[in-house]
Design an enzyme around this catalytic site. Structure first.
Site, PDB file in Angstrom:
ATOM      1  N   HIS A 224     -91.829 -39.198  78.823  1.00  0.00           N
ATOM      2  CA  HIS A 224     -90.241 -39.504  78.904  1.00  0.00           C
ATOM      3  C   HIS A 224     -89.649 -38.136  78.271  1.00  0.00           C
ATOM      4  O   HIS A 224     -89.233 -38.196  77.012  1.00  0.00           O
ATOM      5  CB  HIS A 224     -90.119 -40.611  77.726  1.00  0.00           C
ATOM      6  CG  HIS A 224     -88.921 -41.226  77.440  1.00  0.00           C
ATOM      7  ND1 HIS A 224     -88.162 -41.863  76.575  1.00  0.00           N
ATOM      8  CD2 HIS A 224     -87.598 -41.398  78.505  1.00  0.00           C
ATOM      9  CE1 HIS A 224     -87.039 -42.405  76.544  1.00  0.00           C
ATOM     10  NE2 HIS A 224     -86.804 -42.031  77.943  1.00  0.00           N
ATOM     11  N   SER A 246     -84.352 -42.681  74.130  1.00  0.00           N
ATOM     12  CA  SER A 246     -83.075 -43.049  74.739  1.00  0.00           C
ATOM     13  C   SER A 246     -81.725 -42.722  73.954  1.00  0.00           C
ATOM     14  O   SER A 246     -81.657 -43.287  73.018  1.00  0.00           O
ATOM     15  CB  SER A 246     -83.147 -44.427  75.617  1.00  0.00           C
ATOM     16  OG  SER A 246     -84.261 -44.511  76.422  1.00  0.00           O
ATOM     17  N   CYS A 248     -80.608 -40.088  72.875  1.00  0.00           N
ATOM     18  CA  CYS A 248     -80.651 -39.138  71.651  1.00  0.00           C
ATOM     19  C   CYS A 248     -80.606 -37.851  72.029  1.00  0.00           C
ATOM     20  O   CYS A 248     -80.872 -36.895  71.504  1.00  0.00           O
ATOM     21  CB  CYS A 248     -82.119 -39.490  70.864  1.00  0.00           C
ATOM     22  SG  CYS A 248     -82.058 -41.045  70.104  1.00  0.00           S
ATOM     23  N   GLY A 249     -80.255 -37.607  73.319  1.00  0.00           N
ATOM     24  CA  GLY A 249     -80.013 -36.263  73.822  1.00  0.00           C
ATOM     25  C   GLY A 249     -80.896 -35.320  74.844  1.00  0.00           C
ATOM     26  O   GLY A 249     -80.609 -34.244  74.937  1.00  0.00           O
ATOM     27  N   THR A 251     -81.129 -35.879  78.100  1.00  0.00           N
ATOM     28  CA  THR A 251     -80.323 -34.882  79.454  1.00  0.00           C
ATOM     29  C   THR A 251     -79.246 -33.969  78.834  1.00  0.00           C
ATOM     30  O   THR A 251     -79.206 -32.776  79.546  1.00  0.00           O
ATOM     31  CB  THR A 251     -79.599 -36.327  80.095  1.00  0.00           C
ATOM     32  OG1 THR A 251     -80.421 -37.176  80.396  1.00  0.00           O
ATOM     33  CG2 THR A 251     -78.817 -35.758  81.221  1.00  0.00           C
ATOM     34  N   ASN A 361     -72.572 -47.099  76.107  1.00  0.00           N
ATOM     35  CA  ASN A 361     -73.742 -46.849  76.836  1.00  0.00           C
ATOM     36  C   ASN A 361     -73.382 -46.688  78.454  1.00  0.00           C
ATOM     37  O   ASN A 361     -74.116 -46.928  79.348  1.00  0.00           O
ATOM     38  CB  ASN A 361     -74.817 -48.082  76.949  1.00  0.00           C
ATOM     39  CG  ASN A 361     -76.233 -47.642  77.537  1.00  0.00           C
ATOM     40  OD1 ASN A 361     -76.653 -46.571  77.444  1.00  0.00           O
ATOM     41  ND2 ASN A 361     -76.985 -48.622  78.056  1.00  0.00           N
ATOM     42  N   ARG A 363     -72.747 -44.789  81.860  1.00  0.00           N
ATOM     43  CA  ARG A 363     -73.725 -44.008  82.371  1.00  0.00           C
ATOM     44  C   ARG A 363     -73.027 -42.992  83.768  1.00  0.00           C
ATOM     45  O   ARG A 363     -72.087 -43.905  84.569  1.00  0.00           O
ATOM     46  CB  ARG A 363     -75.112 -44.627  82.889  1.00  0.00           C
ATOM     47  CG  ARG A 363     -75.575 -45.098  81.464  1.00  0.00           C
ATOM     48  CD  ARG A 363     -77.374 -44.928  81.618  1.00  0.00           C
ATOM     49  NE  ARG A 363     -77.681 -45.034  80.476  1.00  0.00           N
ATOM     50  CZ  ARG A 363     -78.250 -44.193  79.665  1.00  0.00           C
ATOM     51  NH1 ARG A 363     -78.559 -43.072  80.441  1.00  0.00           N
ATOM     52  NH2 ARG A 363     -78.840 -44.322  78.547  1.00  0.00           N
ATOM     53  N   ASN A 490     -76.488 -25.999  70.337  1.00  0.00           N
ATOM     54  CA  ASN A 490     -77.954 -26.243  70.239  1.00  0.00           C
ATOM     55  C   ASN A 490     -78.964 -25.099  70.882  1.00  0.00           C
ATOM     56  O   ASN A 490     -79.906 -24.676  70.754  1.00  0.00           O
ATOM     57  CB  ASN A 490     -78.386 -27.664  70.956  1.00  0.00           C
ATOM     58  CG  ASN A 490     -78.034 -28.616  70.231  1.00  0.00           C
ATOM     59  OD1 ASN A 490     -77.746 -28.608  68.935  1.00  0.00           O
ATOM     60  ND2 ASN A 490     -77.770 -29.807  70.868  1.00  0.00           N
TER      61      ASN A 490
HETATM   62  P1  GDP Z   1     -80.888 -39.135  76.725  1.00  0.00           P
HETATM   63  O1  GDP Z   1     -80.851 -40.678  76.844  1.00  0.00           O
HETATM   64  O2  GDP Z   1     -82.210 -38.752  75.794  1.00  0.00           O
HETATM   65  O3  GDP Z   1     -81.111 -38.358  77.960  1.00  0.00           O
HETATM   66  O4  GDP Z   1     -79.677 -38.934  76.023  1.00  0.00           O
HETATM   67  P2  GDP Z   1     -78.347 -38.219  76.488  1.00  0.00           P
HETATM   68  O5  GDP Z   1     -78.578 -36.897  76.642  1.00  0.00           O
HETATM   69  O6  GDP Z   1     -77.711 -38.943  77.503  1.00  0.00           O
HETATM   70  O7  GDP Z   1     -77.643 -38.180  75.054  1.00  0.00           O
HETATM   71  C1  GDP Z   1     -77.113 -39.156  74.448  1.00  0.00           C
HETATM   72  C2  GDP Z   1     -76.031 -39.236  73.341  1.00  0.00           C
HETATM   73  O8  GDP Z   1     -76.794 -38.434  72.311  1.00  0.00           O
HETATM   74  C3  GDP Z   1     -74.813 -38.519  73.772  1.00  0.00           C
HETATM   75  O9  GDP Z   1     -73.774 -39.370  74.396  1.00  0.00           O
HETATM   76  C4  GDP Z   1     -74.351 -37.894  72.656  1.00  0.00           C
HETATM   77  O10 GDP Z   1     -73.451 -38.337  72.082  1.00  0.00           O
HETATM   78  C5  GDP Z   1     -75.585 -37.712  71.783  1.00  0.00           C
HETATM   79  N1  GDP Z   1     -75.898 -36.303  71.557  1.00  0.00           N
HETATM   80  C6  GDP Z   1     -76.874 -35.531  72.451  1.00  0.00           C
HETATM   81  N2  GDP Z   1     -76.815 -34.230  71.847  1.00  0.00           N
HETATM   82  C7  GDP Z   1     -76.128 -34.217  70.763  1.00  0.00           C
HETATM   83  C8  GDP Z   1     -76.098 -33.196  69.846  1.00  0.00           C
HETATM   84  O11 GDP Z   1     -76.423 -32.027  69.990  1.00  0.00           O
HETATM   85  N3  GDP Z   1     -75.433 -33.579  68.811  1.00  0.00           N
HETATM   86  C9  GDP Z   1     -74.863 -34.841  68.577  1.00  0.00           C
HETATM   87  N4  GDP Z   1     -73.856 -35.159  67.321  1.00  0.00           N
HETATM   88  N5  GDP Z   1     -74.984 -35.927  69.409  1.00  0.00           N
HETATM   89  C10 GDP Z   1     -75.683 -35.700  70.642  1.00  0.00           C
HETATM   90 MN    MN Z   2     -81.091 -39.215  79.720  1.00  0.00          MN
END
Ligand code: GDP
Ligand code: MN
Length: 580
Positions: A224, A246, A248-249, A251, A361, A363, A490
């Site tokens: 994942h 999921s 948490c960043g 993508t 959520n 997308r 980042n």
């Molecule tokens: P994935 O499901 O792991 O791919 O998560 P995503 O990349 O779609 O990110 C999900 C959410 O995490 C985003 O809507 C952001 O709000 C949050 N996020 C991602 N990167 C950061 C970051 O560097 N700082 C903060 N504060 N939130 C982040």
């Molecule tokens: Mn994603």
């Protein structure tokens, strides 16, 4: 060419679900255009303003079907031991007694779509086929974006019976009947009662639950993870994988636009990846998918916007708001909402409203070649060699912005004991920490202790293993304000990862691993105190953390690999030594 085993399975499902027609998908443009037209006619899809969002559509899910419900996911293996303590186990005969009847006559009056798709480029020896049977034409469109769907997959399959079987039925959107059952032994997965795009396509389950259960036998892992190609101002590139739970960043990291000039980040894989030991004794990562799925609801960086230069085409938005001019809108998209907005449930909405206009959520899904920052390696048959793997999660307290594991085994321990709070918009309670090893908790469909063993076995086979890091963008102060700006910034953390990978920089050795002496914060509004807090290691807090890890690891009893117990004990020893 006929495939008797595929035909037999389709007949079996058709006899049970009683569709009025069966459509074998070929993935042609004409087929997809026809489906889009029909979905527009019945209101499932809304065509967005073509100037702002070329080729894009909006889909609104049922209000009770906007987030995945993990309690309704089951693993069906011969014994409960095989599923392990982290899964909801459902005995096979129970699944057939209780869940299979829900599919009975469920497709009366509907079309059964046979959707063959290929994972990984057809040129790769890791290419493999899945077939999803579904009564949702939307799923057909989604699989066409996210995979290589249609004729190419059937050609690859030939007469072989070696394909993953997905069965999906809409039936109702009753959460009581919503259910996902995975049968790793037969590479089969059932999903019922959801039209939510991410769950209705069984792609994630296929790769992370079914393939992942067989892959270790074949010498690889299905993970994942997102993978990014990161290039520094001197033109050196490294491939970095990110495995976060999921929301948490993953993508966002692999698609970020660096704030520091000269750096570039390109997307190689989005949320799904196959890992194997390859050339030069390195760990190679391969992208099984062909598309990308992003959360837009909370994103500061629009995936596609009316004014943005970098916009993806021909994609599907789920649960965003609709503006009067037919364009999509969501919180933080960087543009004012304007008048006459309809929220994600099509109710009138104004900026003063208490509800959010887009679902948290919400997308955006599109094919990879329509993404502006997809790397040329997105479609690679051999994959790319990883220099670093980042694990992480949402940790408002304790966990530093970044630390590095001191060895492969330590890295596996860090990943196996990683915890995270729920992402906004998920069905989980906010503020609760949960162990989510390698971000695979919702997916791993066999005993996770065995999964840890596979990870541990990789290390000694690697001549140049990727370095393992743990990151946390979510440290907050007492009032809940984030300490780290995150997102585009980042890249400054990736800069440190580069320095470590290239052995150009010393680090501070702490009981939990290597921590940066400093980071490049030039041009950031971040004072020295805050940076210090972000990089601080609170020994007493970590002792409590270690205790929590100990109780998590103990659920695996005798099956837990000894190396993880040794790492656990060594961590406690180092922490205790540091308190004196
Ligand atoms: P994935 O499901 O792991 O791919 O998560 P995503 O990349 O779609 O990110 C999900 C959410 O995490 C985003 O809507 C952001 O709000 C949050 N996020 C991602 N990167 C950061 C970051 O560097 N700082 C903060 N504060 N939130 C982040
Ligand atoms: Mn994603």
């Amino acid at each position: 060419m006929r495939n008797e085993r595929l035909e037999a399975w389709v007949s079996l499902v058709a006899a049970h679900t009683c569709p009025s027609r069966i459509h074998w998908c070929d993935g042609s443009d004409a087929e997809l255009a026809d489906l889009r037209e029909r979905l527009q006619a019945d209101g499932t899809l809304i065509r967005l303003n073509d100037d702002a969002f070329p080729g894009c559509f909006l889909h609104r899910s049922h209000p009770n079907d906007a987030v995945p419900i993990e309690q309704r996911r089951f693993v069906s293996t011969a014994s409960e031991q095989d599923a392990g303590p982290t899964n909801h186990w459902l005995a096979e005969d129970e699944a057939y007694r209780h869940v299979w009847p829900w599919f009975s006559k469920a497709m009366i009056g509907r079309t059964l779509y046979v959707v063959p798709y290929l994972l990984v480029s057809p040129r790769s020896k890791y290419a493999q086929v899945g077939v999803q049977l579904t009564d949702s034409p939307l799923v057909v469109l989604l699989l066409a974006m996210l995979t290589r769907m249609g004729r190419v997959a059937l050609q690859h399959l030939g007469r072989s019976g070696d394909f993953a079987r997905g069965l999906h039925c809409l039936v109702t959107c009753d959460p009581e009947q919503r259910c996902l059952v995975r049968f790793p032994a037969t590479q089969t997965c059932w999903s019922i009662g959801t039209a939510y795009p991410k769950d209705a396509t069984l792609l994630e389950s296929h790769v992370l639950s079914l393939v992942s259960s067989l892959a270790p036998e074949e010498g690889y892992l299905a993970e994942h993870m997102s993978v990014a190609r990161v290039t520094n101002p001197e033109g050196t590139a490294h491939y970095v994988a990110a495995a976060f739970p999921s929301g948490c960043g993953k993508t966002l990291l692999a698609t970020l636009t660096p704030s520091v000039p000269g750096w570039a980040v390109e997307l190689v894989a989005d949320g799904l990846c196959l890992l194997r030991v390859g050339k030069e004794g390195r760990l190679w990562a391969l992208n099984p998918a062909a598309g990308s799925d992003r959360m837009v609801g909370e994103s500061k960086r629009p995936v596609a916007s009316a004014s943005g230069v970098s916009r993806a085409r021909d994609g599907l938005f789920t649960n965003v708001a609709l503006r009067r001019d037919g364009s999509a809108w969501w919180e933080n998209c960087g543009e004012p909402a304007g008048e006459g907005v309809l929220d994600w449930q099509a109710l009138p909405w104004s900026p003063g409203s208490h509800r959010s206009a887009a679902h948290p959520n919400a997308r955006f899904i599109a094919a990879g070649h329509h993404y502006p920052n997809a790397s040329g390696f997105f479609d690679e048959a051999e994959g790319v060699p990883l220099s670093a793997i980042l694990f992480g999660g949402r940790r408002p307290e304790l966990v530093p912005l970044i630390f590095e594991a001191t060895s492969w085994e330590h890295g596996v321990y860090v990943a196996a004991t990683s915890r995270s709070e729920a992402a906004p918009g998920s069905a989980r309670a906010a503020g609760l920490l949960r162990n989510d090893p390698m971000a695979m908790l919702p997916f791993c469909s066999y005993n996770m202790a065995d999964y840890f063993s596979h990870w541990l076995r990789l290390g000694p086979q690697l001549y140049r293993p990727p370095r393992i890091f743990h990151v946390n963008w979510f440290r907050a102060d007492a009032r809940g304000r984030l300490l780290w700006p995150g997102f585009a910034e980042n890249i400054r953390v990736l800069e440190w990862v580069f320095e470590r990978v290239e052995r150009r920089i010393d680090a501070r050795r702490t009981p939990i691993g290597f921590v940066p002496h400093a980071l490049d914060t030039r041009g950031l509004d971040l004072d020295a105190d805050t940076l210090e807090r972000l990089l601080q290691v609170d020994v007493r807090g970590w002792l409590q953390e270690a205790e929590a890890n100990q109780s998590f690891l103990s659920i695996f009893e005798q099956r837990l690999p000894r190396a993880l117990l040794r790492e656990q004990q060594a961590l406690v020893r180092r922490l205790l030594a540091a308190t004196n």
